[in-house]
Design a protein around this motif. Sequence first.
Motif, PDB file in Angstrom:
ATOM      1  N   LEU A   1     -30.681  15.635 -26.992  1.00  0.00           N
ATOM      2  CA  LEU A   1     -30.384  15.449 -28.414  1.00  0.00           C
ATOM      3  C   LEU A   1     -31.614  15.642 -29.301  1.00  0.00           C
ATOM      4  O   LEU A   1     -31.599  15.277 -30.462  1.00  0.00           O
ATOM      5  CB  LEU A   1     -29.803  14.046 -28.651  1.00  0.00           C
ATOM      6  CG  LEU A   1     -28.397  13.783 -28.108  1.00  0.00           C
ATOM      7  CD1 LEU A   1     -28.033  12.326 -28.295  1.00  0.00           C
ATOM      8  CD2 LEU A   1     -27.381  14.670 -28.801  1.00  0.00           C
TER       9      LEU A   1
ATOM     10  N   GLU B   1     -22.094  12.268 -29.000  1.00  0.00           N
ATOM     11  CA  GLU B   1     -23.549  12.214 -29.174  1.00  0.00           C
ATOM     12  C   GLU B   1     -24.027  10.766 -29.242  1.00  0.00           C
ATOM     13  O   GLU B   1     -25.063  10.418 -28.688  1.00  0.00           O
ATOM     14  CB  GLU B   1     -23.951  12.983 -30.438  1.00  0.00           C
ATOM     15  CG  GLU B   1     -23.891  14.496 -30.223  1.00  0.00           C
ATOM     16  CD  GLU B   1     -23.708  15.308 -31.503  1.00  0.00           C
ATOM     17  OE1 GLU B   1     -23.700  16.538 -31.411  1.00  0.00           O
ATOM     18  OE2 GLU B   1     -23.539  14.692 -32.591  1.00  0.00           O
TER      19      GLU B   1
ATOM     20  N   VAL C   1     -31.800  13.251 -23.049  1.00  0.00           N
ATOM     21  CA  VAL C   1     -30.347  13.200 -23.195  1.00  0.00           C
ATOM     22  C   VAL C   1     -29.828  14.416 -23.974  1.00  0.00           C
ATOM     23  O   VAL C   1     -28.665  14.457 -24.364  1.00  0.00           O
ATOM     24  CB  VAL C   1     -29.879  11.882 -23.880  1.00  0.00           C
ATOM     25  CG1 VAL C   1     -30.330  10.685 -23.073  1.00  0.00           C
ATOM     26  CG2 VAL C   1     -30.378  11.806 -25.309  1.00  0.00           C
TER      27      VAL C   1
ATOM     28  N   THR D   1     -26.287  -0.688 -21.816  1.00  0.00           N
ATOM     29  CA  THR D   1     -25.587  -0.010 -22.901  1.00  0.00           C
ATOM     30  C   THR D   1     -24.348  -0.836 -23.219  1.00  0.00           C
ATOM     31  O   THR D   1     -23.955  -1.698 -22.442  1.00  0.00           O
ATOM     32  CB  THR D   1     -25.148   1.414 -22.511  1.00  0.00           C
ATOM     33  OG1 THR D   1     -24.131   1.323 -21.507  1.00  0.00           O
ATOM     34  CG2 THR D   1     -26.313   2.225 -21.990  1.00  0.00           C
TER      35      THR D   1
ATOM     36  N   VAL E   1     -27.205   5.703 -24.146  1.00  0.00           N
ATOM     37  CA  VAL E   1     -27.939   5.829 -22.885  1.00  0.00           C
ATOM     38  C   VAL E   1     -29.435   6.019 -23.163  1.00  0.00           C
ATOM     39  O   VAL E   1     -30.285   5.422 -22.485  1.00  0.00           O
ATOM     40  CB  VAL E   1     -27.379   6.999 -22.043  1.00  0.00           C
ATOM     41  CG1 VAL E   1     -28.168   7.144 -20.747  1.00  0.00           C
ATOM     42  CG2 VAL E   1     -25.903   6.784 -21.738  1.00  0.00           C
ATOM     43  N   ALA E   2     -29.746   6.806 -24.210  1.00  0.00           N
ATOM     44  CA  ALA E   2     -31.150   7.050 -24.539  1.00  0.00           C
ATOM     45  C   ALA E   2     -31.871   5.751 -24.899  1.00  0.00           C
ATOM     46  O   ALA E   2     -33.020   5.539 -24.501  1.00  0.00           O
ATOM     47  CB  ALA E   2     -31.247   8.040 -25.705  1.00  0.00           C
TER      48      ALA E   2
ATOM     49  N   ARG F   1     -22.661   8.242 -27.775  1.00  0.00           N
ATOM     50  CA  ARG F   1     -22.641   7.710 -26.402  1.00  0.00           C
ATOM     51  C   ARG F   1     -23.947   8.047 -25.690  1.00  0.00           C
ATOM     52  O   ARG F   1     -24.492   7.248 -24.949  1.00  0.00           O
ATOM     53  CB  ARG F   1     -21.476   8.306 -25.620  1.00  0.00           C
ATOM     54  CG  ARG F   1     -20.191   7.580 -25.834  1.00  0.00           C
ATOM     55  CD  ARG F   1     -20.001   6.515 -24.746  1.00  0.00           C
ATOM     56  NE  ARG F   1     -19.030   5.534 -25.177  1.00  0.00           N
ATOM     57  CZ  ARG F   1     -19.269   4.238 -25.288  1.00  0.00           C
ATOM     58  NH1 ARG F   1     -20.439   3.750 -24.977  1.00  0.00           N
ATOM     59  NH2 ARG F   1     -18.347   3.417 -25.691  1.00  0.00           N
ATOM     60  N   ARG F   2     -24.415   9.279 -25.930  1.00  0.00           N
ATOM     61  CA  ARG F   2     -25.663   9.685 -25.290  1.00  0.00           C
ATOM     62  C   ARG F   2     -26.860   8.940 -25.896  1.00  0.00           C
ATOM     63  O   ARG F   2     -27.831   8.658 -25.198  1.00  0.00           O
ATOM     64  CB  ARG F   2     -25.854  11.198 -25.396  1.00  0.00           C
ATOM     65  CG  ARG F   2     -25.022  11.931 -24.342  1.00  0.00           C
ATOM     66  CD  ARG F   2     -25.424  13.371 -24.249  1.00  0.00           C
ATOM     67  NE  ARG F   2     -24.668  14.185 -25.197  1.00  0.00           N
ATOM     68  CZ  ARG F   2     -25.005  15.420 -25.551  1.00  0.00           C
ATOM     69  NH1 ARG F   2     -26.087  15.976 -25.055  1.00  0.00           N
ATOM     70  NH2 ARG F   2     -24.265  16.089 -26.405  1.00  0.00           N
TER      71      ARG F   2
ATOM     72  N   ASP G   1     -21.015  15.945 -19.548  1.00  0.00           N
ATOM     73  CA  ASP G   1     -22.396  15.878 -20.049  1.00  0.00           C
ATOM     74  C   ASP G   1     -23.030  14.530 -19.717  1.00  0.00           C
ATOM     75  O   ASP G   1     -24.156  14.474 -19.231  1.00  0.00           O
ATOM     76  CB  ASP G   1     -22.421  16.064 -21.574  1.00  0.00           C
ATOM     77  CG  ASP G   1     -22.122  17.507 -21.959  1.00  0.00           C
ATOM     78  OD1 ASP G   1     -22.154  18.371 -21.061  1.00  0.00           O
ATOM     79  OD2 ASP G   1     -21.845  17.747 -23.147  1.00  0.00           O
ATOM     80  N   VAL G   2     -22.295  13.468 -19.993  1.00  0.00           N
ATOM     81  CA  VAL G   2     -22.856  12.132 -19.759  1.00  0.00           C
ATOM     82  C   VAL G   2     -23.040  11.901 -18.263  1.00  0.00           C
ATOM     83  O   VAL G   2     -24.043  11.327 -17.832  1.00  0.00           O
ATOM     84  CB  VAL G   2     -21.973  11.032 -20.402  1.00  0.00           C
ATOM     85  CG1 VAL G   2     -22.457   9.641 -20.000  1.00  0.00           C
ATOM     86  CG2 VAL G   2     -21.963  11.169 -21.909  1.00  0.00           C
TER      87      VAL G   2
ATOM     88  N   LEU H   1     -26.067  13.546 -17.132  1.00  0.00           N
ATOM     89  CA  LEU H   1     -27.205  12.764 -17.618  1.00  0.00           C
ATOM     90  C   LEU H   1     -27.462  11.554 -16.715  1.00  0.00           C
ATOM     91  O   LEU H   1     -28.592  11.292 -16.299  1.00  0.00           O
ATOM     92  CB  LEU H   1     -26.882  12.339 -19.050  1.00  0.00           C
ATOM     93  CG  LEU H   1     -27.702  11.248 -19.710  1.00  0.00           C
ATOM     94  CD1 LEU H   1     -29.132  11.683 -19.803  1.00  0.00           C
ATOM     95  CD2 LEU H   1     -27.140  10.989 -21.101  1.00  0.00           C
TER      96      LEU H   1
ATOM     97  N   GLU I   1     -17.397  16.147 -22.721  1.00  0.00           N
ATOM     98  CA  GLU I   1     -18.445  15.164 -23.026  1.00  0.00           C
ATOM     99  C   GLU I   1     -18.706  14.267 -21.822  1.00  0.00           C
ATOM    100  O   GLU I   1     -19.837  13.884 -21.553  1.00  0.00           O
ATOM    101  CB  GLU I   1     -18.035  14.315 -24.228  1.00  0.00           C
ATOM    102  CG  GLU I   1     -18.087  15.074 -25.538  1.00  0.00           C
ATOM    103  CD  GLU I   1     -17.424  14.333 -26.692  1.00  0.00           C
ATOM    104  OE1 GLU I   1     -17.808  14.577 -27.835  1.00  0.00           O
ATOM    105  OE2 GLU I   1     -16.525  13.500 -26.426  1.00  0.00           O
TER     106      GLU I   1
END
Lengths: 313, 245
Positions: free
Chosen positions: B136, B151, B134, B83, B157-158, B153-154, B184-185, B188, B181
């Motif tokens: 979303l 979002e 993730v 990433t 990662v996705a 940022r996620r 959340d990450v 994940l 956030e």
Amino acid sequence: MTRFPLALAFVALATLPLWMPGTYYVNIASQILFYAIFALGVNVLAGYAGLVSLGHAGLFGIAAYAGAKAITAGYGHSVVAVIALATTLVTAAVFAALALRGTGLGFVMITVALGQIVWGVAYRWISITNGDNGITITGRPFPFGLSLASPRGFYWATLVVFLLALASMAVFVASPFGASLQGTRDQPRRMNALGYHVWMIRFLAFLFSGFWSGVAGLLYLYYNQFVSPQMVALTASAEALLMVISGGTATLLGPIVGAVLVVVMKNVASAYIERWNFVLGAIFVVIVVFMPDGLVPGTVRVARWARSALGRA
Amino acid sequence: MTALAVSDLAKSFGGLRVTSGVSLAVEPGERRLIIGPNGAGKTTLFNLITGELKPDRGAIALFDRDITRVPSRRRFHLGIARTYQIITLFPRETLLRNVTLSLLGLSRLRWNPLVPLGRQHALAARAREVLARVGLDHLAERPLAQTSYGERRRVEVAMALAQNPRVLLLDEPFAGLSIEERRDVLRLVTGIPRDVTIVMIEHDMDVALDFAERITVLHFGEVVVEGTRAEVVAHPRTKEIYLGE
């Protein structure tokens, strides 16, 4: 909803020689079609790859020169087409190998230089290109029993090629490879990190772009039955790029609209206004100021705005 | 066997030595944290591992296979994914298209100029699965430009998860996120299975320390301290360099 206008446009184009008054306008329509093919080819790079080429007249012209030499040497028209397009593809491969060493301004400058080399050869290597006098050919081909000698016949043949070019663009843009190309335009670094071969994708796109530029060049040759260094000049490259930019880059219809604009201005307006270049320049300024993303996306935006404004009223 | 082995890697930009003699060995399944002040050469190290930069000397091996001379794009086919610290996504495209491009990158289909991408339903279904991982999937059809920073940022990662990596390089995945956030990450990233080896660069010690098993401290392009979480935190050099005490 979009089917109906498309069908209407197709019928209008297919029957154009039947309702258009006079062969003069049919000929202008033919010119619009092959310039539109050229602009579609330029758009593959300028629009979908984000690589602005100012040397594509070199490819457009080299197809015509190769075709003219092959005709003069006495080959049949199908062999001529193969020779012309193969020459264009090889030249496009050389152009791409050199120009893709850079992107952005570097790419632009290398394509300018390459285009100017072709122009220099056309202008100065008189024993091959006949220099400023150009090469004149006689006769147009007879594919499938259709004579292209008449303006109507030529128009219909050009229309078929144009529709093929447009269809190939539509398929290409929607394909995984088309998506890959647009990805390399927007985020080349990420594309590499996703495992894409960014250079090869651009190289293949360059060949695709060159192919249709060559097809357009061959049609130009058959239309004018003459090729001269004027065709490969820098202004010819700029004109093709202006068609793409004024109509809308990275759109299917933009280059076509741009071709209509430029060819009509060149032929029709010049009959009434001596300084028609001035008018064309003024039109481009207006487009850039009011619709910086081009006529097609700009019109779509205005139409959407008008619809919502009407809805509110 | 080591998942990722870097030995004596060096890179200079002109007279500036950004990486000088860095060696690392990351075990399969390990969670490795790389910390260091700004300009320590953390992101450069990632760029060298992925081949986005060419090292002046040194070697890189992925699962004991030398990849020092493997072209950058091929390394991502061999199981590396990364990433970016600065979000590097396709803003005009939808989240679904972003992840689809990631899946497509490792598929032969990417060369196909004839079939419509919109009809590749199996690919789209897989992209939705990745988005669901993730959290979303409900935004799949939304253009990236209309999503929040957290979002995005996620999605970063996705994109990497979609590549089904064996070694995942996360470059400051919490940068610029709110506390919520971050959580959340972190959830994940913590949820990524152990068959994926993770190397993470992070400034935020509070979040990152919980995650890390081993920590490498970089300073002026050199490995200064390396060890388990407890060892590194207790080390005087860490405090001196990183915490500025």
